[in-house]
Design an enzyme around this catalytic site. Structure first.
Site, PDB file in Angstrom:
ATOM      1  CB  THR A  38     -32.725  55.617 -66.937  1.00  0.00           C
ATOM      2  OG1 THR A  38     -31.755  56.447 -67.388  1.00  0.00           O
ATOM      3  CG2 THR A  38     -33.622  56.238 -66.035  1.00  0.00           C
ATOM      4  CG  HIS A  49     -48.052  65.215 -57.490  1.00  0.00           C
ATOM      5  ND1 HIS A  49     -48.541  64.071 -56.692  1.00  0.00           N
ATOM      6  CD2 HIS A  49     -47.542  66.023 -56.438  1.00  0.00           C
ATOM      7  CE1 HIS A  49     -49.394  64.380 -56.040  1.00  0.00           C
ATOM      8  NE2 HIS A  49     -48.090  65.415 -55.400  1.00  0.00           N
TER       9      HIS A  49
END
Length: 444
Positions: free
Chosen positions: A363, A415
């Site tokens: 993006t 994560h």
């Protein structure tokens, strides 16, 4: 003769939509294939064309929620009307003519009624194609019987055809359909499209509810509701973390300055910045495959290909169409694909198949002036790369302070799957490749 204006099939999972806007007023003249209303689902917006020429009669006002197959209007044609005349729609005209014959016969006295042709009495075949689907099939010389259909009652949709074309690009005609590699990530952002430049006066929309002084209340659109759901899903179901770096864009800008004229002349499209990051991300994803993987239940799904999502902003929201098999694309193909997606967004022609299957996203908030941001994941993807604006900044090189064109880049990752070490090294790899763009072609 009356032709019904119906809500079309727009995808297997879409059952209702918002009739966002009529492009012609009640009683206005419309022409065949001219867009008559704008349909907004929780994933895309699209213009629905007229099936015939004549006078539009609106049955459902703008702002109402409608279901697939609902009749929202009628087109009244004089003397049978003028329908589509191209050869791809002859069979569809014949079907409408048969329906008209049966309707006329039912209005005549029983003694004068003529028996309808045997074909007209037969129930409609499930495999009957909509005009827009038939045109797409014939344009590409496809056998509709070989394309898996996902629409209700076994009907073929434009998304089915688009996906089949993409999966069989470069293959022999009789090659079996490729297995779809990933579930549909509709993304943190949804398609948005601008209002057509020329159109007849619209039917007035329902007024928004007015509250206290200076406060106006409007219902969320389907797209905005979907955006809210996806953002909350990403926040709730992933362990998002963002790491940052900065890239010296001097080499890329110099390369573009030297070659942009020849690139445009040879390939018919401008040379932008995004293609360099797409190429660099593909190389980095091969080195760090966890960033191109999904978590599904208790398993990790790795991909040996890269379907690159490219975020494109517009009025109603943000759309993330997918460059399929970006690992096999060069800069010209990437730039042409991005330009093509931008055109589809502007013309309300983006389809669900354009949004499916992404494994990694990029993006670019820099086009709107953003200096730094933390992008949100596009589930089930495990990482997204955020680009920002390029601006001159003082930096230290060989002990000297000089001014260079710099860009901050941000990598948000899940994560649960991606370790911090891999995320940081992945972003450093992209930085190194973009700062020395010749390595992208030398593969070093």
């Amino acid at each position: 003769m009356e032709t019904e204006v119906r809500v079309p099939e727009v995808g297997e999972s879409v059952r209702e939509a918002l009739l966002a806007e009529w492009f012609a007023a009640d009683g206005a003249a419309v022409k065949v294939d001219e867009p008559v209303f704008l349909l907004e689902t929780d994933k895309i917006t699209l213009e629905v064309p007229a099936e015939a020429s004549g006078t539009l009669r609106i049955l459902v006002k703008a702002g109402q929620t409608v279901a697939v197959g609902d009749v929202v209007g009628k087109i009244v044609s004089e003397g049978g009307g003028a329908g589509r005349t191209d050869t791809s729609d002859k069979s569809d005209q014949s079907d409408r003519s048969d329906r008209s014959d049966r309707s006329d016969a039912s209005d005549r006295p029983a003694a004068a009624a003529e028996p309808a042709p045997p074909r007209a009495e037969a129930p409609p075949k499930p495999e009957a194609l909509a005009p827009s689907v038939r045109r797409l099939v014939e344009e590409h010389g496809l056998d509709a019987a070989k394309i898996p259909a996902t629409g209700p009652e076994g009907r073929l949709t434009r998304g089915d055809v688009r996906l089949y074309i993409e999966e069989h690009a470069g293959k022999a005609p009789d090659a079996p359909p490729a297995k779809r590699a990933a579930p549909e990530p509709s993304g943190q952002a949804e398609p948005a499209q601008k209002t057509p430049a020329k159109k007849a006066p619209e039917t007035p929309k329902p007024a928004a509810a007015e509250g206290p002084e200076g406060v106006t209340r409007k219902p969320l659109s389907p797209i905005r509701r979907r955006i809210a759901e996806r953002l909350l899903e990403a926040k709730r179901d992933t362990a998002m973390l963002t790491t940052f770096n900065e890239v010296d864009m001097g080499a890329v800008m110099e390369l573009r300055k030297r070659h942009k004229g020849a690139f445009l002349a040879q390939h018919g499209v401008g040379l932008g910045i995004t293609s360099f990051f797409v190429l660099a991300a593909v190389r980095a994803l091969h080195a760090f495959p966890a960033l191109n993987a999904f978590i599904e239940g208790d398993e990790v799904v790795y991909h040996d290909f890269v379907h690159m999502g490219i975020a494109i902003g517009a009025e109603r929201g943000l759309v993330v169409p997918v460059l399929r098999h970006a690992q096999a694309m060069g800069a010209p193909a990437i730039e042409r694909a991005i330009a093509g997606f931008a055109d589809k967004v502007r013309e309300n022609k983006l389809e669900l198949s354009d949004l499916e299957g992404g494994t990694f996203s990029i993006t670019n908030g820099g086009v709107f002036g953003s200096l730094l941001s933390t992008p949100i994941l596009n589930p089930p993807q495990s990482a997204i790369l955020g680009l920002h604006k390029v601006e001159p900044r003082p930096v230290v090189r060989d002990g000297q302070v000089i001014v260079r064109p710099m860009m901050y880049v941000a990598l948000t990752y899940d994560h649960r799957l991606v370790d911090g070490r891999d995320a940081v090294q992945f972003l450093v790899r992209i930085k190194d490749l973009v700062e020395e763009p010749e390595r992208l072609w030398l593969e070093v």
